[in-house]
Design an enzyme around this catalytic site. Structure first.
Site, short mmCIF file in Angstrom:
data_model
loop_
_atom_site.label_atom_id
_atom_site.label_comp_id
_atom_site.label_asym_id
_atom_site.label_seq_id
_atom_site.Cartn_x
_atom_site.Cartn_y
_atom_site.Cartn_z
N SER A 137 0.73 -1.28 0.02
CA SER A 137 -0.03 0.05 -0.03
C SER A 137 0.88 1.45 0.06
O SER A 137 0.60 2.47 -0.33
CB SER A 137 -1.10 -0.07 1.33
OG SER A 137 -0.15 -0.05 2.49
N ASP A 394 -2.74 5.16 12.16
CA ASP A 394 -1.57 4.94 11.04
C ASP A 394 -0.46 5.85 11.12
O ASP A 394 -0.68 6.91 10.62
CB ASP A 394 -2.58 4.78 9.87
CG ASP A 394 -1.78 4.59 8.53
OD1 ASP A 394 -0.50 4.14 8.75
OD2 ASP A 394 -2.34 4.64 7.34
N HIS A 397 1.52 4.79 6.64
CA HIS A 397 1.26 5.61 5.57
C HIS A 397 1.75 7.01 5.62
O HIS A 397 1.81 7.68 6.93
CB HIS A 397 0.00 5.22 4.82
CG HIS A 397 -0.15 3.78 4.86
ND1 HIS A 397 -0.56 2.75 5.72
CD2 HIS A 397 0.14 2.91 3.55
CE1 HIS A 397 -0.73 1.71 5.30
NE2 HIS A 397 -0.24 1.73 3.95
#
Length: 417
Positions: A137, A394, A397
């Site tokens: 990702s 998160d 990312h």
């Protein structure tokens, strides 16, 4: 403004370069009349060892520097309104991030200035070409950043050729800049090699075939692309069984199985990058000109920034400013992973040099720059899908727009210079 995310096309068409003309005005006319002709983009293939910090700029190492305040009055490079392809996992402002300080920094190398991506210039130079991002990702994170940056010059449109059933099955996506004939695609391949999940209900065990490229995914299409950007890292922490030499079990990572040697993720990461780089460099060997034109890029890992707890617990990334150089110490495993990626890149680059007509190999060594940006992650300001990504904060990312855009500034500077 509407963007389209679409299935990867079956083929990426190459344009035939125009015949050299003597007069500059005539050349300009040909470029305008024949929009599918390519402009010069890359110098002859140049390959160096990793110690040379291949950056595409021999006078300045663009990977050593610091984050400095952006120019006063600078606006975000794009927004959700101008680039609606931003995935909810990275769309920090839409999901309530109260501060915008993370947008007000730019990367400045020690001995030069890194120009921000000139979308119009790059699309002109990349006319008729194509780029694939391969990995997990974070590869998709970088691809979305690039699409948003280029969309300032042209809105992407759907690719009209039908994808094959295999490509549809593996859900790779592509954005097409039709006026310039440039395509950007992403391939989901978190282990880079053939991987099969064998335990979906327990610990999530995987079987990794470390000497087999992901031929059911990206490797089957790599020969169609001019640029292949490879990255990966975080998925190798998952419990996995290692297979080589026709499927023979050779070890594992975290399997706790009797009579199976735990070789750790270091073994699988090294073997997977070795296999992936070889596959990217040799794809389409029958089309020798196409292969000579290809550039393979390795983007080194970007560390996570969980503090005051674990990633699956109370850990968070609540800082609001970048750190100075050396302000973030990667853990021992991350340091080893970075070293493995750099070593495998150097070995692949030497192999291509020895061939004489090998592909161009570049190292996008963004690790140090990204290690300084604990402030640029989504944390809790993102789309939360607990059925797919059950982590409340998160810190892996990157918000878009944000620090990941600098990785693409580096990438396109390398390609253009």
């Amino acid at each position: 403004m509407k963007f389209h995310e679409i299935k990867l096309p079956y083929t990426i068409h190459c344009a035939i370069p125009a015949t050299l003309l003597a007069a500059c005005l005539v050349i300009l006319a040909v470029v305008i009349i024949l929009p599918n002709d390519r402009l010069p983009l890359l110098p002859p293939p140049v390959v160096s060892d990793v110690d040379d910090n291949v950056s595409g700029n021999l006078s300045c190492n663009i990977f050593k520097g610091e984050w400095v305040p952006d120019d006063p009055g600078a606006t975000p490079r794009y927004t959700t309104e101008t680039c609606p392809v931003i995935h909810g996992h990275y769309d920090c402002t839409r999901y309530g991030r109260p501060d915008l300080e993370f947008l007000r920094w730019r990367w400045r190398p020690d001995r030069c200035e890194l120009p921000r991506l000139d979308a119009a210039r790059f699309l002109r130079a990349a006319r008729g070409r194509s780029m694939a991002f391969v990995g997990d990702s974070l590869a998709r994170n970088q691809m979305h950043s690039l699409v948003c940056l280029l969309a300032r010059a042209e809105t992407p449109s759907p690719w009209t050729n039908a994808a094959t059933a295999s490509q549809q099955q593996h859900a790779s996506f592509s954005y097409r800049f039709e006026r310039h004939g440039f395509t950007v695609a992403s391939f989901w391949s978190p282990f880079l090699v053939r991987a099969v999940e064998t335990d979906t209900e327990g610990v999530g065990m995987w079987s990794l075939h470390l000497d087999e490229p992901d031929d059911a995914g990206w490797a089957a299409c790599a020969g169609e692309f001019d640029y292949v950007v490879i990255s990966g890292g975080s998925w190798f922490f998952r419990p996995s069984m290692f297979h080589e030499h026709g499927g023979r079990l050779v070890g594992c990572n975290g399997c706790l199985a009797p009579n199976v040697t735990d070789l750790t993720l270091r073994y699988s990461l090294r073997k997977a990058f070795r296999t992936a780089l070889r596959a990217a460099a040799t794809a389409g060997d029958g089309e020798r000109r196409r292969r000579r034109d290809r550039t393979v890029v390795v983007r080194t890992l970007s560390p996570s920034h969980y503090e005051n707890g674990r990633w699956d617990g109370d850990g968070d990334c609540a800082r609001t400013r970048p750190l100075r150089r050396g302000g973030w110490e990667m853990n021992a495993v991350e340091k080893e992973m970075y070293a493995i990626q750099a070593e495998e890149f150097a070995a692949a680059a030497r192999r291509e040099t020895e061939k004489g007509e090998g592909v161009r190999m570049l190292l996008l060594d963004a690790t140090e720059a990204m290690a300084m940006r604990p402030d640029a992650h989504p944390s809790r300001y993102r789309l939360w899908q607990p059925d797919r990504f059950n982590v409340s904060r998160d810190c892996l990312h990157w918000c878009l727009p944000g620090a990941m855009d600098a990785c693409n500034d580096m990438l396109l500077h390398m390609l253009l210079h």
